[in-house]
Design a protein around this motif. Structure first.
Motif, PDB file in Angstrom:
ATOM      1  N   SER A 251       0.833  -1.213   0.000  1.00 19.89           N
ATOM      2  CA  SER A 251       0.000   0.000   0.000  1.00 19.89           C
ATOM      3  C   SER A 251       0.864   1.258   0.000  1.00 19.89           C
ATOM      4  O   SER A 251       0.536   2.257  -0.638  1.00 19.89           O
ATOM      5  N   TYR A 252       2.007   1.213   0.706  1.00 24.30           N
ATOM      6  CA  TYR A 252       2.939   2.351   0.680  1.00 24.30           C
ATOM      7  C   TYR A 252       3.646   2.445  -0.669  1.00 24.30           C
ATOM      8  O   TYR A 252       3.898   3.545  -1.181  1.00 24.30           O
ATOM      9  N   GLU A 253       3.972   1.296  -1.242  1.00 26.07           N
ATOM     10  CA  GLU A 253       4.650   1.291  -2.543  1.00 26.07           C
ATOM     11  C   GLU A 253       3.810   2.005  -3.606  1.00 26.07           C
ATOM     12  O   GLU A 253       4.325   2.777  -4.415  1.00 26.07           O
ATOM     13  N   LEU A 254       2.502   1.734  -3.588  1.00 28.69           N
ATOM     14  CA  LEU A 254       1.618   2.365  -4.570  1.00 28.69           C
ATOM     15  C   LEU A 254       1.573   3.881  -4.408  1.00 28.69           C
ATOM     16  O   LEU A 254       1.287   4.605  -5.362  1.00 28.69           O
ATOM     17  N   LEU A 255       1.848   4.329  -3.197  1.00 27.15           N
ATOM     18  CA  LEU A 255       1.880   5.778  -2.942  1.00 27.15           C
ATOM     19  C   LEU A 255       3.270   6.360  -3.188  1.00 27.15           C
ATOM     20  O   LEU A 255       3.481   7.563  -2.995  1.00 27.15           O
ATOM     21  N   GLY A 256       4.204   5.502  -3.605  1.00 24.24           N
ATOM     22  CA  GLY A 256       5.563   5.968  -3.849  1.00 24.24           C
ATOM     23  C   GLY A 256       6.366   6.191  -2.590  1.00 24.24           C
ATOM     24  O   GLY A 256       7.446   6.804  -2.640  1.00 24.24           O
ATOM     25  N   GLU A 257       5.887   5.674  -1.448  1.00 19.06           N
ATOM     26  CA  GLU A 257       6.577   5.870  -0.168  1.00 19.06           C
ATOM     27  C   GLU A 257       7.429   4.629   0.122  1.00 19.06           C
ATOM     28  O   GLU A 257       7.104   3.795   0.968  1.00 19.06           O
ATOM     29  N   HIS A 258       8.567   4.530  -0.569  1.00 16.04           N
ATOM     30  CA  HIS A 258       9.347   3.294  -0.544  1.00 16.04           C
ATOM     31  C   HIS A 258      10.076   3.084   0.780  1.00 16.04           C
ATOM     32  O   HIS A 258      10.327   1.938   1.175  1.00 16.04           O
ATOM     33  N   THR A 259      10.413   4.162   1.468  1.00 16.45           N
ATOM     34  CA  THR A 259      11.027   4.004   2.795  1.00 16.45           C
ATOM     35  C   THR A 259      10.048   3.339   3.745  1.00 16.45           C
ATOM     36  O   THR A 259      10.418   2.462   4.540  1.00 16.45           O
ATOM     37  N   LYS A 260       8.778   3.736   3.673  1.00 12.58           N
ATOM     38  CA  LYS A 260       7.754   3.109   4.509  1.00 12.58           C
ATOM     39  C   LYS A 260       7.511   1.663   4.097  1.00 12.58           C
ATOM     40  O   LYS A 260       7.160   0.823   4.930  1.00 12.58           O
ATOM     41  N   THR A 261       7.704   1.368   2.803  1.00 14.63           N
ATOM     42  CA  THR A 261       7.600  -0.023   2.353  1.00 14.63           C
ATOM     43  C   THR A 261       8.651  -0.877   3.050  1.00 14.63           C
ATOM     44  O   THR A 261       8.367  -1.982   3.528  1.00 14.63           O
ATOM     45  N   GLN A 288      11.634 -10.486   2.069  1.00 18.07           N
ATOM     46  CA  GLN A 288      12.991 -10.111   1.684  1.00 18.07           C
ATOM     47  C   GLN A 288      13.000  -9.497   0.281  1.00 18.07           C
ATOM     48  O   GLN A 288      13.674  -8.486   0.031  1.00 18.07           O
ATOM     49  N   HIS A 289      12.241 -10.090  -0.622  1.00 13.36           N
ATOM     50  CA  HIS A 289      12.165  -9.581  -1.995  1.00 13.36           C
ATOM     51  C   HIS A 289      11.562  -8.177  -2.033  1.00 13.36           C
ATOM     52  O   HIS A 289      12.060  -7.290  -2.738  1.00 13.36           O
ATOM     53  N   ALA A 290      10.496  -7.967  -1.246  1.00  8.09           N
ATOM     54  CA  ALA A 290       9.836  -6.664  -1.238  1.00  8.09           C
ATOM     55  C   ALA A 290      10.760  -5.566  -0.727  1.00  8.09           C
ATOM     56  O   ALA A 290      10.767  -4.439  -1.244  1.00  8.09           O
ATOM     57  N   ILE A 291      11.574  -5.887   0.285  1.00  9.37           N
ATOM     58  CA  ILE A 291      12.523  -4.895   0.813  1.00  9.37           C
ATOM     59  C   ILE A 291      13.587  -4.588  -0.243  1.00  9.37           C
ATOM     60  O   ILE A 291      13.928  -3.421  -0.489  1.00  9.37           O
ATOM     61  N   GLY A 292      14.099  -5.638  -0.882  1.00 11.02           N
ATOM     62  CA  GLY A 292      15.094  -5.418  -1.933  1.00 11.02           C
ATOM     63  C   GLY A 292      14.544  -4.584  -3.072  1.00 11.02           C
ATOM     64  O   GLY A 292      15.215  -3.671  -3.581  1.00 11.02           O
ATOM     65  N   GLU A 293      13.310  -4.877  -3.470  1.00 10.63           N
ATOM     66  CA  GLU A 293      12.678  -4.121  -4.556  1.00 10.63           C
ATOM     67  C   GLU A 293      12.515  -2.650  -4.170  1.00 10.63           C
ATOM     68  O   GLU A 293      12.726  -1.746  -4.981  1.00 10.63           O
ATOM     69  N   ASP A 425     -11.776  -5.641 -11.073  1.00  8.77           N
ATOM     70  CA  ASP A 425     -11.149  -5.748  -9.759  1.00  8.77           C
ATOM     71  C   ASP A 425     -11.526  -4.549  -8.898  1.00  8.77           C
ATOM     72  O   ASP A 425     -10.957  -3.474  -9.042  1.00  8.77           O
ATOM     73  N   PRO A 426     -12.497  -4.713  -7.993  1.00  8.52           N
ATOM     74  CA  PRO A 426     -12.995  -3.579  -7.225  1.00  8.52           C
ATOM     75  C   PRO A 426     -12.200  -3.244  -5.968  1.00  8.52           C
ATOM     76  O   PRO A 426     -12.514  -2.293  -5.271  1.00  8.52           O
ATOM     77  N   LYS A 427     -11.175  -4.043  -5.614  1.00  9.80           N
ATOM     78  CA  LYS A 427     -10.476  -3.792  -4.353  1.00  9.80           C
ATOM     79  C   LYS A 427      -9.745  -2.453  -4.407  1.00  9.80           C
ATOM     80  O   LYS A 427      -9.051  -2.159  -5.377  1.00  9.80           O
ATOM     81  N   PRO A 428      -9.872  -1.646  -3.367  1.00  9.34           N
ATOM     82  CA  PRO A 428      -9.273  -0.302  -3.391  1.00  9.34           C
ATOM     83  C   PRO A 428      -7.789  -0.273  -3.720  1.00  9.34           C
ATOM     84  O   PRO A 428      -7.340   0.529  -4.531  1.00  9.34           O
ATOM     85  N   LYS A 429      -6.999  -1.166  -3.100  1.00  2.35           N
ATOM     86  CA  LYS A 429      -5.552  -1.089  -3.349  1.00  2.35           C
ATOM     87  C   LYS A 429      -5.248  -1.447  -4.804  1.00  2.35           C
ATOM     88  O   LYS A 429      -4.336  -0.885  -5.412  1.00  2.35           O
ATOM     89  N   HIS A 430      -6.018  -2.366  -5.385  1.00  3.66           N
ATOM     90  CA  HIS A 430      -5.798  -2.730  -6.773  1.00  3.66           C
ATOM     91  C   HIS A 430      -6.273  -1.606  -7.684  1.00  3.66           C
ATOM     92  O   HIS A 430      -5.643  -1.324  -8.705  1.00  3.66           O
ATOM     93  N   LEU A 431      -7.372  -0.976  -7.314  1.00  3.52           N
ATOM     94  CA  LEU A 431      -7.884   0.126  -8.119  1.00  3.52           C
ATOM     95  C   LEU A 431      -6.834   1.224  -8.234  1.00  3.52           C
ATOM     96  O   LEU A 431      -6.647   1.799  -9.315  1.00  3.52           O
ATOM     97  N   LEU A 432      -6.164   1.518  -7.153  1.00  2.51           N
ATOM     98  CA  LEU A 432      -5.144   2.564  -7.178  1.00  2.51           C
ATOM     99  C   LEU A 432      -4.054   2.205  -8.183  1.00  2.51           C
ATOM    100  O   LEU A 432      -3.631   3.054  -8.975  1.00  2.51           O
ATOM    101  N   TYR A 433      -3.612   0.955  -8.176  1.00  2.00           N
ATOM    102  CA  TYR A 433      -2.583   0.525  -9.130  1.00  2.00           C
ATOM    103  C   TYR A 433      -3.087   0.650 -10.566  1.00  2.00           C
ATOM    104  O   TYR A 433      -2.397   1.210 -11.432  1.00  2.00           O
TER     105      TYR A 433
END
Length: 448
Positions: A251-261, A288-293, A425-433
């Motif tokens: 959810s933070y990644e979609l907002l571009g907040e990668h430090t919070k990710t 581990q993959h998500a942090i590296g990304e 796909d009606p889910k909010p986080k997916h809609l944002l993407y």
């Protein structure tokens, strides 16, 4: 389009035969009780089978009607009776959540509740369902009365309220489940019971995409239940907690907040045991993959490499992990290792495609790898179309197809397909993407 079973003939036959069958049973005074019981059992099984077909074809109103016909019977076999009752519980919740006509659902609840009679050990189920139904119709005051009645019944019996909460959350009635969990938690006896209530709250919030609350409840639950340990019976909980942190990070990644990710996924690592079993390895490898990304997006490739190498070591069979590892090497200008990682990714995807020729997932994954690296776009297009032939209307697959068209410069087609993904796909986080993807494609048309 899904091709359903031709249920109409079977269902019509069962309904048409019902009156005659009922009369036969009523008039058969000379027959033995065993024979009648056997006939009743056969009839109940036929009805349950018909309901299964109706459910497959999304005919929920028909399933409710068929079950109400079955309420004229009560099988003597305890196992069959329990199965029929479980089906009734499931249909009752489905009638509410699928938004069938309120009158049809109310009639079903009335008949089913009456049929249970003294065997209805959990009347609060029905009060919650009526509350949801009334709230759906805007009758808030009446809905609140049923909800309060449910909470007041056996108010301090934590085991009772746990059972009700479990029923609600199992049927995706998460808001109602949260109220039950919050009500029962103060009466829970001991850390184990409180931990399980807290896990329920975590799961309900995660399903509602309230990831921060969900992660906090997972942390509280794990503190109550104990620390991670290899081969612990609680391993599933740690894997679920890791998945919750992944969702929060996403959810933070979609907002571009990668430090919070990074921070969100680091919260999962404190629950990672030194040794991982097969149940925990995929989720902690994904962490581990998500942090590296995220570190790659923060332009810290050396830091990213540390996590990505650990991710690949945990899950060497995950092609997507090798793809991102290649990105880290590429960012460090190590072209040889980058190519090796990309080739490994393709090798793993092709092996998966060969092993699972009827699965759309590996075709979609390889198509996405090619698209996002601007390689073999014609092959990517064929793979993407194949994934959709195998599994039509999967939003993730539509997104891949849209991305390929975008990379090929066919922006109109990209917009067309991403809009289909948005609709599905009606889910909010997916809609944002998907909305971000649509904006990217529309910007390209203006630039073009």
């Amino acid at each position: 389009m899904r091709i359903g079973f031709p249920t109409g003939v079977l269902v019509a036959a069962l309904l048409a035969a019902w009156p005659a069958y009922a009369i036969t049973l009523a008039d058969d005074n000379g027959g033995s009780d065993d024979a009648i019981a056997q006939l009743e059992a056969e009839r109940v099984r036929e009805i349950m089978h018909a309901i299964e077909l109706l459910r497959y074809n999304d005919d929920d109103a028909g399933a409710l009607a068929m079950y109400r016909k079955g309420l004229a019977l009560r099988p003597k076999d305890a196992e069959l009776l329990q199965a029929f009752t479980n089906l009734g519980d499931w249909l009752a919740a489905r009638g509410v959540t699928r938004k069938i006509d309120a009158g049809v659902v109310t009639a079903f609840l009335d008949d089913y509740e009456a049929w249970l009679g003294d065997d209805n050990a959990y009347p609060s189920k029905f009060w919650w369902l009526r509350s949801v139904l009334l709230r759906r119709d805007g009758r808030t005051a009446e809905a609140d009365q049923f909800a309060e009645q449910a909470l007041a019944y056996k108010a301090e019996d934590s085991a009772y309220h746990w059972a009700i909460a479990y029923y609600l959350i199992s049927n995706r009635l998460n808001e109602e489940a949260i109220r039950e969990y919050e009500h029962g938690l103060p009466f829970a006896d001991g850390d184990w019971s409180r931990g399980n209530y807290t896990l329920g709250l975590a799961a309900a919030h995660i399903d509602l995409e309230r990831y921060e609350q969900g992660v906090e409840y997972y942390e509280k639950a794990i503190a109550l239940l104990g620390l991670p340990a290899p081969n612990n019976t609680l391993n599933r909980i740690y894997a679920d907690a890791a998945a919750a942190c992944l969702s929060l990070g996403r959810s933070y990644e979609l907002l571009g907040e990668h430090t919070k990710t990074v921070e969100a996924n680091e919260r999962a690592l404190k629950f990672q045991p030194a040794e991982l079993d097969d149940e925990m390895r995929p989720n902690f490898g994904a962490v581990q993959h998500a942090i590296g990304e995220a570190y790659l997006k923060l332009e810290q490739p050396q830091k990213a490499l540390e996590y990505l190498e650990r991710a690949v070591k945990m899950m060497p069979e995950a092609p997507g992990f090798s793809s991102t590892l290649g990105d880290a090497y590429a960012a460090l200008d190590d072209k040889v290792k980058a190519r090796e990682a990309y080739d490994k990714c393709v090798e793993l995807y092709n092996a998966w495609i060969k092993r699972r020729p009827t699965s759309g997932s590996p075709c979609n994954g390889l198509a996405w790898h090619y698209a996002t690296h601007d390689e073999h776009l014609d092959e990517a297009l064929e793979l993407s179309k194949r994934s959709l032939e195998l599994a039509p209307d999967v939003p993730e697959y539509l997104d891949t197809l849209a991305e390929i068209y975008y990379r090929q410069g066919d922006y109109d087609s990209a917009i067309e397909w991403i809009r289909k993904a948005l609709d599905l796909d009606p889910k909010p986080k997916h809609l944002l993407y998907y909305e971000q993807q649509l904006a990217k494609f529309e910007k390209a048309t203006r630039r073009d």
